[in-house]
Design a protein around this motif. Structure first.
Motif, PDB file in Angstrom:
ATOM      1  N   PHE A 147       0.804  -1.214   0.000  1.00 37.45           N
ATOM      2  CA  PHE A 147       0.000   0.000   0.000  1.00 37.45           C
ATOM      3  C   PHE A 147       0.844   1.274   0.000  1.00 37.45           C
ATOM      4  O   PHE A 147       0.346   2.350  -0.286  1.00 37.45           O
ATOM      5  CB  PHE A 147      -0.925   0.018   1.221  1.00 37.45           C
ATOM      6  CG  PHE A 147      -2.203  -0.745   1.025  1.00 37.45           C
ATOM      7  CD1 PHE A 147      -3.274  -0.562   1.869  1.00 37.45           C
ATOM      8  CD2 PHE A 147      -2.332  -1.661  -0.014  1.00 37.45           C
ATOM      9  CE1 PHE A 147      -4.463  -1.263   1.693  1.00 37.45           C
ATOM     10  CE2 PHE A 147      -3.509  -2.376  -0.200  1.00 37.45           C
ATOM     11  CZ  PHE A 147      -4.577  -2.172   0.661  1.00 37.45           C
ATOM     12  N   ALA A 148       2.125   1.117   0.365  1.00 39.73           N
ATOM     13  CA  ALA A 148       2.982   2.300   0.404  1.00 39.73           C
ATOM     14  C   ALA A 148       3.665   2.548  -0.936  1.00 39.73           C
ATOM     15  O   ALA A 148       4.299   3.575  -1.136  1.00 39.73           O
ATOM     16  CB  ALA A 148       4.026   2.156   1.507  1.00 39.73           C
TER      17      ALA A 148
ATOM     18  N   LEU B 121       2.743   8.157  -9.542  1.00 37.78           N
ATOM     19  CA  LEU B 121       1.852   8.808  -8.591  1.00 37.78           C
ATOM     20  C   LEU B 121       1.974   8.040  -7.280  1.00 37.78           C
ATOM     21  O   LEU B 121       2.378   6.878  -7.271  1.00 37.78           O
ATOM     22  CB  LEU B 121       0.395   8.730  -9.079  1.00 37.78           C
ATOM     23  CG  LEU B 121       0.022   9.455 -10.375  1.00 37.78           C
ATOM     24  CD1 LEU B 121      -1.420   9.134 -10.769  1.00 37.78           C
ATOM     25  CD2 LEU B 121       0.209  10.959 -10.236  1.00 37.78           C
TER      26      LEU B 121
ATOM     27  N   ARG C  13       0.490   5.900  -4.121  1.00 34.05           N
ATOM     28  CA  ARG C  13      -0.571   4.891  -4.105  1.00 34.05           C
ATOM     29  C   ARG C  13      -1.937   5.499  -3.842  1.00 34.05           C
ATOM     30  O   ARG C  13      -2.907   5.157  -4.541  1.00 34.05           O
ATOM     31  CB  ARG C  13      -0.241   3.802  -3.090  1.00 34.05           C
ATOM     32  CG  ARG C  13      -1.234   2.638  -3.125  1.00 34.05           C
ATOM     33  CD  ARG C  13      -1.229   1.895  -4.449  1.00 34.05           C
ATOM     34  NE  ARG C  13      -2.265   0.895  -4.495  1.00 34.05           N
ATOM     35  CZ  ARG C  13      -2.114  -0.335  -4.036  1.00 34.05           C
ATOM     36  NH1 ARG C  13      -0.980  -0.722  -3.473  1.00 34.05           N
ATOM     37  NH2 ARG C  13      -3.118  -1.199  -4.124  1.00 34.05           N
ATOM     38  N   PRO C  14      -2.073   6.398  -2.864  1.00 31.36           N
ATOM     39  CA  PRO C  14      -3.391   7.025  -2.677  1.00 31.36           C
ATOM     40  C   PRO C  14      -3.855   7.774  -3.931  1.00 31.36           C
ATOM     41  O   PRO C  14      -5.052   7.769  -4.237  1.00 31.36           O
ATOM     42  CB  PRO C  14      -3.178   7.984  -1.497  1.00 31.36           C
ATOM     43  CG  PRO C  14      -2.068   7.361  -0.723  1.00 31.36           C
ATOM     44  CD  PRO C  14      -1.154   6.782  -1.761  1.00 31.36           C
ATOM     45  N   GLN C  15      -2.953   8.392  -4.666  1.00 28.80           N
ATOM     46  CA  GLN C  15      -3.343   9.084  -5.886  1.00 28.80           C
ATOM     47  C   GLN C  15      -3.824   8.086  -6.942  1.00 28.80           C
ATOM     48  O   GLN C  15      -4.821   8.317  -7.635  1.00 28.80           O
ATOM     49  CB  GLN C  15      -2.189   9.937  -6.430  1.00 28.80           C
ATOM     50  CG  GLN C  15      -1.906  11.172  -5.606  1.00 28.80           C
ATOM     51  CD  GLN C  15      -0.638  11.884  -6.037  1.00 28.80           C
ATOM     52  OE1 GLN C  15       0.301  11.270  -6.562  1.00 28.80           O
ATOM     53  NE2 GLN C  15      -0.579  13.197  -5.818  1.00 28.80           N
ATOM     54  N   LEU C  16      -3.122   6.963  -7.079  1.00 27.61           N
ATOM     55  CA  LEU C  16      -3.569   5.917  -8.005  1.00 27.61           C
ATOM     56  C   LEU C  16      -4.971   5.468  -7.640  1.00 27.61           C
ATOM     57  O   LEU C  16      -5.845   5.313  -8.503  1.00 27.61           O
ATOM     58  CB  LEU C  16      -2.645   4.694  -7.948  1.00 27.61           C
ATOM     59  CG  LEU C  16      -1.210   4.788  -8.406  1.00 27.61           C
ATOM     60  CD1 LEU C  16      -0.511   3.444  -8.231  1.00 27.61           C
ATOM     61  CD2 LEU C  16      -1.138   5.202  -9.858  1.00 27.61           C
ATOM     62  N   GLU C  17      -5.181   5.220  -6.337  1.00 30.09           N
ATOM     63  CA  GLU C  17      -6.473   4.699  -5.898  1.00 30.09           C
ATOM     64  C   GLU C  17      -7.576   5.748  -6.019  1.00 30.09           C
ATOM     65  O   GLU C  17      -8.743   5.401  -6.218  1.00 30.09           O
ATOM     66  CB  GLU C  17      -6.369   4.190  -4.457  1.00 30.09           C
ATOM     67  CG  GLU C  17      -5.389   3.035  -4.275  1.00 30.09           C
ATOM     68  CD  GLU C  17      -5.692   1.845  -5.171  1.00 30.09           C
ATOM     69  OE1 GLU C  17      -6.864   1.650  -5.550  1.00 30.09           O
ATOM     70  OE2 GLU C  17      -4.735   1.102  -5.480  1.00 30.09           O
ATOM     71  N   PHE C  18      -7.208   6.994  -5.908  1.00 32.39           N
ATOM     72  CA  PHE C  18      -8.192   8.065  -6.080  1.00 32.39           C
ATOM     73  C   PHE C  18      -8.709   8.057  -7.511  1.00 32.39           C
ATOM     74  O   PHE C  18      -9.909   8.179  -7.763  1.00 32.39           O
ATOM     75  CB  PHE C  18      -7.575   9.416  -5.715  1.00 32.39           C
ATOM     76  CG  PHE C  18      -8.561  10.549  -5.699  1.00 32.39           C
ATOM     77  CD1 PHE C  18      -8.724  11.359  -6.810  1.00 32.39           C
ATOM     78  CD2 PHE C  18      -9.319  10.809  -4.574  1.00 32.39           C
ATOM     79  CE1 PHE C  18      -9.642  12.413  -6.808  1.00 32.39           C
ATOM     80  CE2 PHE C  18     -10.235  11.858  -4.545  1.00 32.39           C
ATOM     81  CZ  PHE C  18     -10.396  12.662  -5.664  1.00 32.39           C
ATOM     82  N   VAL C  19      -7.802   7.914  -8.469  1.00 35.12           N
ATOM     83  CA  VAL C  19      -8.200   7.823  -9.883  1.00 35.12           C
ATOM     84  C   VAL C  19      -9.099   6.608 -10.092  1.00 35.12           C
ATOM     85  O   VAL C  19     -10.131   6.683 -10.772  1.00 35.12           O
ATOM     86  CB  VAL C  19      -6.970   7.742 -10.797  1.00 35.12           C
ATOM     87  CG1 VAL C  19      -7.381   7.456 -12.246  1.00 35.12           C
ATOM     88  CG2 VAL C  19      -6.167   9.032 -10.717  1.00 35.12           C
ATOM     89  N   ALA C  20      -8.716   5.496  -9.484  1.00 37.14           N
ATOM     90  CA  ALA C  20      -9.517   4.272  -9.601  1.00 37.14           C
ATOM     91  C   ALA C  20     -10.924   4.493  -9.060  1.00 37.14           C
ATOM     92  O   ALA C  20     -11.915   4.091  -9.674  1.00 37.14           O
ATOM     93  CB  ALA C  20      -8.834   3.135  -8.839  1.00 37.14           C
TER      94      ALA C  20
ATOM     95  N   SER D 158      -4.626   2.705   1.680  1.00 37.42           N
ATOM     96  CA  SER D 158      -3.327   3.251   1.269  1.00 37.42           C
ATOM     97  C   SER D 158      -3.100   4.624   1.889  1.00 37.42           C
ATOM     98  O   SER D 158      -1.973   4.963   2.266  1.00 37.42           O
ATOM     99  CB  SER D 158      -3.232   3.325  -0.255  1.00 37.42           C
ATOM    100  OG  SER D 158      -4.213   4.169  -0.798  1.00 37.42           O
TER     101      SER D 158
ATOM    102  N   THR E 101       0.056   5.324   4.505  1.00 43.69           N
ATOM    103  CA  THR E 101       1.077   6.301   4.121  1.00 43.69           C
ATOM    104  C   THR E 101       0.873   7.635   4.827  1.00 43.69           C
ATOM    105  O   THR E 101       1.546   8.614   4.510  1.00 43.69           O
ATOM    106  CB  THR E 101       1.068   6.520   2.599  1.00 43.69           C
ATOM    107  OG1 THR E 101      -0.252   6.923   2.199  1.00 43.69           O
ATOM    108  CG2 THR E 101       1.442   5.253   1.850  1.00 43.69           C
TER     109      THR E 101
END
Lengths: 203, 106
Positions: free
Chosen positions: A177-178, A183, A185-192, B5, B9
């Motif tokens: 998750f880190a 981007l 990981r949180p940014q990737l998941e935000f797009v998802a 995530s 983080t």
């Protein structure tokens, strides 16, 4: 898109192999039939040639444009109209991956990749020997889930895995998750998550 | 994955910003990412302008990765809906954090 993106060139090069796979025979459909599915996914006015017919057009249209409306009754209806579930899995796989690659192209400011000539060859008939319909709408290896949706057809499952790695993360990378890719990981998941919101897909 | 995530983080995030345009997602580049997805998928706004705005904050490769992830989830959404993958009950609880109704759970 800015001229200096090496990643863009890398992704485009990787997707070439995936377009070739789409244009090659699968388990049940010829390469040309598979390209026809993509033509219909891109243009709802395109009539499918060959033996695909109206029921396949219905399948492509729903998968490409209204996937949130897919339910058990609709899939049952496809089968009653002559489209068996394993062929439906192949259509689901091809159309979903084509939409993925076309979305990338549009979002990245590129032209849609032209559909060139299909690779000659006959369908393989390959089906995973342990695929069974347990829950969900289709046979799968094990329980049907995000990573096993098209697992009944080994060629489609392998293609899914490759494209998932190219566009997003490998299954191993997903567990970190880190870790991110260009981007965080949180940014990737935000797009998802925002993409899924647009598709009315809670998953 | 988003909530997990962000927690792992230690990233600032307002989950309701995934859904609600009037909510600041607090995530770095979150507003630009949201605008980019919206422009690409619904034709809302100017795609070229939203891409340029995103590139300005995350760089060219970051914007390409955003386009790629968008593509991947266009695929995944269709696969799970098309195959009838059911939403586990535990996952529906996030709907409360997102500020939306819970979907049917299994």
């Amino acid at each position: 898109m800015s001229p200096g993106s090496d990643l863009r060139d890398e992704v485009v090069a990787s997707l070439e192999a995936e377009w070739d796979q789409i244009g090659s025979a699968g388990s049940f459909l010829t390469g040309e039939e598979r390209l026809e599915l993509v033509r219909r996914a891109r243009d709802p006015g395109h009539q499918l040639s060959g033996g695909l017919g109206a029921v396949a057009e219905d399948a492509v249209d729903r998968i490409a444009r209204d996937p949130a409306l897919i339910d058990a009754a609709w899939v049952d209806g496809l089968e009653a109209a002559g489209l068996d579930r394993l062929r439906y899995v192949e259509i689901l796989s091809v159309v979903s991956r084509a939409v993925a690659m076309d979305t990338f192209a549009v979002a990245a400011g590129l032209s849609l990749r032209p559909l060139l000539t299909a690779t000659p060859g006959e369908p393989s008939g390959d089906v995973a020997s342990d695929a069974k319909q347990r829950s969900g709408f289709v046979p799968a290896v094990g329980a049907v889930g995000p990573a096993s949706a098209v697992s009944a057809l080994p060629g489609e499952a392998a293609a899914w895995d490759r494209l998932h790695c190219v566009l997003y993360l490998s299954m191993d990378q997903m567990m970190d998750f880190a870790g991110g890719r260009e981007l965080t990981r949180p940014q990737l998941e935000f797009v998802a998550a925002r993409t899924s919101f647009h598709n009315d897909c809670f998953f | 994955m988003l909530r997990g995530s962000a927690a792992q983080t230690d990233t600032r995030l307002e989950l309701r910003g995934v859904i609600h345009l009037d909510v600041d997602p607090l995530l770095e580049a979150g507003s630009e990412l949201r605008a980019f997805v919206d422009a690409a998928l619904s034709g809302t706004g100017d795609l070229d302008a939203s891409r340029a705005a995103l590139e300005a904050v995350v760089g060219g490769d970051g914007a390409v990765r955003a386009a790629a992830v968008m593509g991947n989830f266009q695929m995944m959404n269709r696969l799970v809906d098309g195959a009838g993958v059911r939403v586990p009950k535990a996952m529906t609880e996030i709907a409360d954090d997102l500020g939306i109704d819970r979907p049917p759970a299994h």
